[in-house]
Design an enzyme around this catalytic site. Structure first.
Site, PDB file in Angstrom:
ATOM      1  N   LYS A 247       0.836  -1.200   0.000  1.00 17.05           N
ATOM      2  CA  LYS A 247       0.000   0.000   0.000  1.00 17.05           C
ATOM      3  C   LYS A 247       0.881   1.264   0.000  1.00 17.05           C
ATOM      4  O   LYS A 247       2.104   1.186   0.208  1.00 17.05           O
ATOM      5  CB  LYS A 247      -0.926  -0.043   1.223  1.00 17.05           C
ATOM      6  CG  LYS A 247      -1.947  -1.200   1.172  1.00 17.05           C
ATOM      7  CD  LYS A 247      -2.835  -1.176   2.416  1.00 17.05           C
ATOM      8  CE  LYS A 247      -3.862  -2.288   2.394  1.00 17.05           C
ATOM      9  NZ  LYS A 247      -4.711  -2.266   3.628  1.00 17.05           N
TER      10      LYS A 247
ATOM     11  N   TYR B  33     -12.568  -2.309  -3.148  1.00 15.94           N
ATOM     12  CA  TYR B  33     -13.071  -2.285  -1.766  1.00 15.94           C
ATOM     13  C   TYR B  33     -14.596  -2.217  -1.692  1.00 15.94           C
ATOM     14  O   TYR B  33     -15.145  -1.740  -0.694  1.00 15.94           O
ATOM     15  CB  TYR B  33     -12.442  -1.121  -1.009  1.00 15.94           C
ATOM     16  CG  TYR B  33     -11.009  -1.392  -0.552  1.00 15.94           C
ATOM     17  CD1 TYR B  33     -10.692  -2.547   0.181  1.00 15.94           C
ATOM     18  CD2 TYR B  33      -9.982  -0.501  -0.826  1.00 15.94           C
ATOM     19  CE1 TYR B  33      -9.388  -2.799   0.602  1.00 15.94           C
ATOM     20  CE2 TYR B  33      -8.670  -0.743  -0.392  1.00 15.94           C
ATOM     21  CZ  TYR B  33      -8.391  -1.900   0.319  1.00 15.94           C
ATOM     22  OH  TYR B  33      -7.105  -2.155   0.760  1.00 15.94           O
TER      23      TYR B  33
ATOM     24  N   ARG C  61      -1.948 -14.495   3.605  1.00 16.36           N
ATOM     25  CA  ARG C  61      -2.715 -13.916   4.725  1.00 16.36           C
ATOM     26  C   ARG C  61      -1.989 -14.167   6.052  1.00 16.36           C
ATOM     27  O   ARG C  61      -1.948 -13.299   6.918  1.00 16.36           O
ATOM     28  CB  ARG C  61      -4.132 -14.504   4.788  1.00 16.36           C
ATOM     29  CG  ARG C  61      -5.025 -14.143   3.620  1.00 16.36           C
ATOM     30  CD  ARG C  61      -5.492 -12.716   3.581  1.00 16.36           C
ATOM     31  NE  ARG C  61      -6.294 -12.313   4.716  1.00 16.36           N
ATOM     32  CZ  ARG C  61      -6.911 -11.131   4.801  1.00 16.36           C
ATOM     33  NH1 ARG C  61      -6.820 -10.239   3.803  1.00 16.36           N
ATOM     34  NH2 ARG C  61      -7.597 -10.815   5.856  1.00 16.36           N
TER      35      ARG C  61
ATOM     36  N   ARG D 108       2.663  -7.178   9.269  1.00 13.42           N
ATOM     37  CA  ARG D 108       2.014  -6.107  10.034  1.00 13.42           C
ATOM     38  C   ARG D 108       2.477  -6.098  11.480  1.00 13.42           C
ATOM     39  O   ARG D 108       2.637  -5.032  12.085  1.00 13.42           O
ATOM     40  CB  ARG D 108       0.499  -6.260   9.943  1.00 13.42           C
ATOM     41  CG  ARG D 108      -0.068  -5.909   8.567  1.00 13.42           C
ATOM     42  CD  ARG D 108      -1.466  -6.441   8.392  1.00 13.42           C
ATOM     43  NE  ARG D 108      -2.158  -5.927   7.207  1.00 13.42           N
ATOM     44  CZ  ARG D 108      -3.318  -6.412   6.762  1.00 13.42           C
ATOM     45  NH1 ARG D 108      -3.906  -7.422   7.405  1.00 13.42           N
ATOM     46  NH2 ARG D 108      -3.894  -5.905   5.685  1.00 13.42           N
TER      47      ARG D 108
ATOM     48  N   ASN E 201      -1.668  -0.254   7.342  1.00 14.26           N
ATOM     49  CA  ASN E 201      -1.223  -1.618   7.640  1.00 14.26           C
ATOM     50  C   ASN E 201      -0.449  -2.275   6.497  1.00 14.26           C
ATOM     51  O   ASN E 201      -0.364  -3.497   6.408  1.00 14.26           O
ATOM     52  CB  ASN E 201      -2.400  -2.469   8.128  1.00 14.26           C
ATOM     53  CG  ASN E 201      -3.489  -2.623   7.101  1.00 14.26           C
ATOM     54  OD1 ASN E 201      -3.340  -2.203   5.956  1.00 14.26           O
ATOM     55  ND2 ASN E 201      -4.583  -3.256   7.490  1.00 14.26           N
TER      56      ASN E 201
ATOM     57  N   HIS F   5      -2.003  -5.461   1.300  1.00 13.61           N
ATOM     58  CA  HIS F   5      -3.273  -6.118   1.004  1.00 13.61           C
ATOM     59  C   HIS F   5      -2.973  -7.496   0.439  1.00 13.61           C
ATOM     60  O   HIS F   5      -2.056  -7.655  -0.375  1.00 13.61           O
ATOM     61  CB  HIS F   5      -4.078  -5.330  -0.036  1.00 13.61           C
ATOM     62  CG  HIS F   5      -5.232  -6.121  -0.592  1.00 13.61           C
ATOM     63  ND1 HIS F   5      -6.452  -6.201   0.042  1.00 13.61           N
ATOM     64  CD2 HIS F   5      -5.319  -6.934  -1.679  1.00 13.61           C
ATOM     65  CE1 HIS F   5      -7.245  -7.014  -0.651  1.00 13.61           C
ATOM     66  NE2 HIS F   5      -6.584  -7.474  -1.694  1.00 13.61           N
TER      67      HIS F   5
ATOM     68  N   GLU G 211      -9.701 -10.101  -8.122  1.00 17.23           N
ATOM     69  CA  GLU G 211      -8.740  -9.015  -7.893  1.00 17.23           C
ATOM     70  C   GLU G 211      -7.593  -9.066  -8.904  1.00 17.23           C
ATOM     71  O   GLU G 211      -7.121  -8.031  -9.370  1.00 17.23           O
ATOM     72  CB  GLU G 211      -8.204  -9.090  -6.456  1.00 17.23           C
ATOM     73  CG  GLU G 211      -9.287  -8.775  -5.434  1.00 17.23           C
ATOM     74  CD  GLU G 211      -8.828  -8.880  -3.984  1.00 17.23           C
ATOM     75  OE1 GLU G 211      -7.647  -9.233  -3.757  1.00 17.23           O
ATOM     76  OE2 GLU G 211      -9.646  -8.609  -3.091  1.00 17.23           O
TER      77      GLU G 211
HETATM   78  P1  DAT Z   1      -7.647  -6.912   5.328  1.00 18.50           P
HETATM   79  O1  DAT Z   1      -6.852  -5.801   4.695  1.00 18.50           O
HETATM   80  O2  DAT Z   1      -6.873  -7.566   6.449  1.00 18.50           O
HETATM   81  O3  DAT Z   1      -8.201  -7.894   4.341  1.00 18.50           O
HETATM   82  P2  DAT Z   1     -10.333  -5.803   5.521  1.00 18.50           P
HETATM   83  O4  DAT Z   1     -10.584  -6.341   4.148  1.00 18.50           O
HETATM   84  O5  DAT Z   1     -11.330  -6.132   6.580  1.00 18.50           O
HETATM   85  O6  DAT Z   1      -8.887  -6.218   6.057  1.00 18.50           O
HETATM   86  O7  DAT Z   1     -10.249  -4.217   5.449  1.00 18.50           O
HETATM   87  C1  DAT Z   1      -9.601  -3.576   4.362  1.00 18.50           C
HETATM   88  C2  DAT Z   1      -8.782  -2.442   4.915  1.00 18.50           C
HETATM   89  O8  DAT Z   1      -9.635  -1.456   5.469  1.00 18.50           O
HETATM   90  C3  DAT Z   1      -7.844  -2.832   6.061  1.00 18.50           C
HETATM   91  O9  DAT Z   1      -6.613  -3.310   5.583  1.00 18.50           O
HETATM   92  C4  DAT Z   1      -7.705  -1.551   6.811  1.00 18.50           C
HETATM   93  C5  DAT Z   1      -9.037  -0.877   6.624  1.00 18.50           C
HETATM   94  N1  DAT Z   1      -9.936  -1.131   7.756  1.00 18.50           N
HETATM   95  C6  DAT Z   1     -10.598  -2.283   8.041  1.00 18.50           C
HETATM   96  N2  DAT Z   1     -11.335  -2.166   9.153  1.00 18.50           N
HETATM   97  C7  DAT Z   1     -11.159  -0.887   9.570  1.00 18.50           C
HETATM   98  C8  DAT Z   1     -11.648  -0.122  10.666  1.00 18.50           C
HETATM   99  N3  DAT Z   1     -12.497  -0.654  11.566  1.00 18.50           N
HETATM  100  N4  DAT Z   1     -11.218   1.158  10.797  1.00 18.50           N
HETATM  101  C9  DAT Z   1     -10.360   1.700   9.905  1.00 18.50           C
HETATM  102  N5  DAT Z   1      -9.871   1.039   8.837  1.00 18.50           N
HETATM  103  C10 DAT Z   1     -10.248  -0.231   8.676  1.00 18.50           C
HETATM  104 MG    MG Z   2      -9.634  -7.655   2.881  1.00 25.96          MG
END
Ligand code: DAT
Ligand code: MG
Length: 149
Positions: A9, A49, A85, A102, A112, A115, A126
């Site tokens: 990212k 997203y 993951r 992370r 973080n 992705h 994707e």
């Molecule tokens: P991941 O990236 O582990 O697959 P995700 O798909 O649930 O996680 O979320 C996508 C991204 O969105 C994640 O990397 C960081 C952000 N994110 C997720 N939950 C969040 C929250 N509660 N507050 C702020 N950012 C968040």
């Molecule tokens: Mg995700």
């Protein structure tokens, strides 16, 4: 063989961690079959997203992922989706185990670093969103006989 999409990212690129992150995936034995630097536009970000549309953090997430260049990669290997993951660690770096990307390199949920597709089905979608078929490289890797039984 399973494939997965990985993004370093904008925070990872800005912090000079793209190489370190790539090296961790490479060292595990995964095979790099696609790699490019790109700036994600709003349209691709929204499609990528879509599952988070409407959530409180959605607008910030889109702003962040489009804020600077990312390094997009396709990795191939046995169970590549879940292997990546597990190397990434939990979404919230404060909860990510030490030894994970992370857990070792990040502190904040919104920054973080990485992705990775979360299922084989999502990976296919994707990969098609980020890469043309001609940008994926199939090749023999001599080390594979020392990685795969
Ligand atoms: P991941 O990236 O582990 O697959 P995700 O798909 O649930 O996680 O979320 C996508 C991204 O969105 C994640 O990397 C960081 C952000 N994110 C997720 N939950 C969040 C929250 N509660 N507050 C702020 N950012 C968040
Ligand atoms: Mg995700």
């Amino acid at each position: 063989m399973q494939r997965t999409l990985v993004l370093v990212k904008p925070d990872g690129v800005q912090r000079g961690l793209a190489g370190a992150i790539l090296a961790r995936l490479e060292r595990r034995g995964l095979k790099l079959i696609g790699l490019k630097m790109m700036r994600i536009n709003k349209d691709v970000a929204a499609r990528h997203y879509a599952e988070h549309h409407g959530k409180p953090f959605y607008e910030g997430l889109i702003a962040f992922i489009t804020s600077g260049p990312v390094v997009a990669m396709i990795w191939e290997g046995r169970e590549a989706v879940s292997v990546v993951r597990s190397l990434m660690g939990a979404t919230d770096p404060l909860k990510a185990a030490p030894g994970t990307i992370r857990g070792d390199l990040a502190l904040d949920l919104g920054m973080n670093l990485i992705h990775g597709s979360d299922s084989a089905g999502r990976a296919e979608t994707e990969i098609a969103l980020f890469f043309q078929p001609s940008e994926l490289h199939e090749y023999e890797r001599t080390a594979d006989r020392w990685i795969r039984e």
